[in-house]
Design an enzyme around this catalytic site. Structure first.
Site, mmCIF file in Angstrom:
data_model
loop_
_atom_site.group_PDB
_atom_site.id
_atom_site.type_symbol
_atom_site.label_atom_id
_atom_site.label_comp_id
_atom_site.label_asym_id
_atom_site.label_seq_id
_atom_site.Cartn_x
_atom_site.Cartn_y
_atom_site.Cartn_z
ATOM 1 C CB ALA A 45 -1.025 -0.031 1.396
ATOM 2 C CB VAL A 72 4.725 1.107 3.907
ATOM 3 C CG1 VAL A 72 4.614 2.788 3.617
ATOM 4 C CG2 VAL A 72 3.897 0.869 5.149
ATOM 5 C CE LYS A 73 4.302 -0.568 -5.202
ATOM 6 N NZ LYS A 73 3.096 -0.632 -6.423
ATOM 7 C CB VAL A 74 8.580 4.584 0.188
ATOM 8 C CG1 VAL A 74 7.930 4.521 1.666
ATOM 9 C CG2 VAL A 74 9.794 3.854 -0.082
#
Ligand code: G3P
Length: 222
Positions: free
Chosen positions: A56, A82-84
């Site tokens: 996400a 967590v997508k950065v």
């Protein structure tokens, strides 16, 4: 190589999960926008279906906001990643999230130099976008091969997640090159099943089976 779906569409996620082959999900802001649900509810609903990692993405222009968003996303479920984005702020935010024990996926990766940065901060996944590289006339699979080779040479733990896949050969060649995972649209995963000789073979077996059963039934009647 693990097979992930690149979608936020629950019906497709449930279908693929039912096939018994779904090992994770990646989403992005464009995919989430198509679903018309509040973002956190959407991610929660996906994690209710899928046991594997669910990526996400954070959307902000500075590291502090990215970290704050990432902390909230990570609380939704244990399997949230967590997508950065690949950027100075995204990498700085990713490094902080990793320091907090939150798994991250560094996205929008288009070079081996960027992939080295992702591994350096201890990302769980790095996502090179093969299809988008092909779209601009370069070779996405060559980039994937260079990243896999570089990671092996360095002994990096980050998993290479081949992304932006457009067709079956992207999936097959990603597996041959040694990607750890591949994420694809539902239509690409669906077509992995297909081969015309399989269809012809199934049709022939079904016909022969029915003729065989009919012949046995006719014999019983005599
Ligand atoms: O979600 C990341 C990536 O897979 C996007 O793919 O098809 O929009 O280039 P695409």
């Amino acid at each position: 190589m693990k097979l992930f779906l690149d979608t936020a569409h629950l019906a497709d996620i449930e279908t693929a999960n039912g096939w018994g082959i779904l090992q994770g999900i990646t989403t992005n802001p464009s995919l989430a926008a198509k679903e018309g649900l509040e973002f956190h509810d959407l991610i929660r609903a996906i994690t209710d279906v899928v046991a594997g990692p669910v990526s996400a993405e954070v959307v902000a222009d500075n590291r502090d906001e990215m970290v704050a968003q990432g902390q909230v996303l990570a609380k939704i479920a244990d399997n949230v990643v967590v997508k950065v984005p690949m950027s100075r702020e995204g990498v700085a935010a990713g490094a902080r999230l990793v320091g907090m024990g939150i798994p991250i996926n560094v996205t929008l990766v288009f070079s081996t130099a960027q992939a080295i940065l992702a591994a350096t901060i201890g990302a769980t996944f790095v996502s090179p976008f093969l299809g988008r590289i092909d779209d601009v006339g370069n070779d996405g699979l060559s980039l994937l091969a260079e990243i896999v080779e570089t990671y092996a040479a360095q002994g990096y733990d980050t998993e290479v997640l081949a992304a932006s896949l457009r067709h079956s050969q992207h999936v097959v060649q990603s597996a041959r090159i040694g990607a750890d995972a591949a994420t694809m649209p539902f239509a690409v995963m669906d077509r992995l099943f297909d081969h015309p000789l399989t269809d012809i073979g199934n049709e022939r077996f079904n016909k022969d089976w029915q003729a065989y059963q009919q012949a046995l039934a006719d014999r019983r009647k005599k």
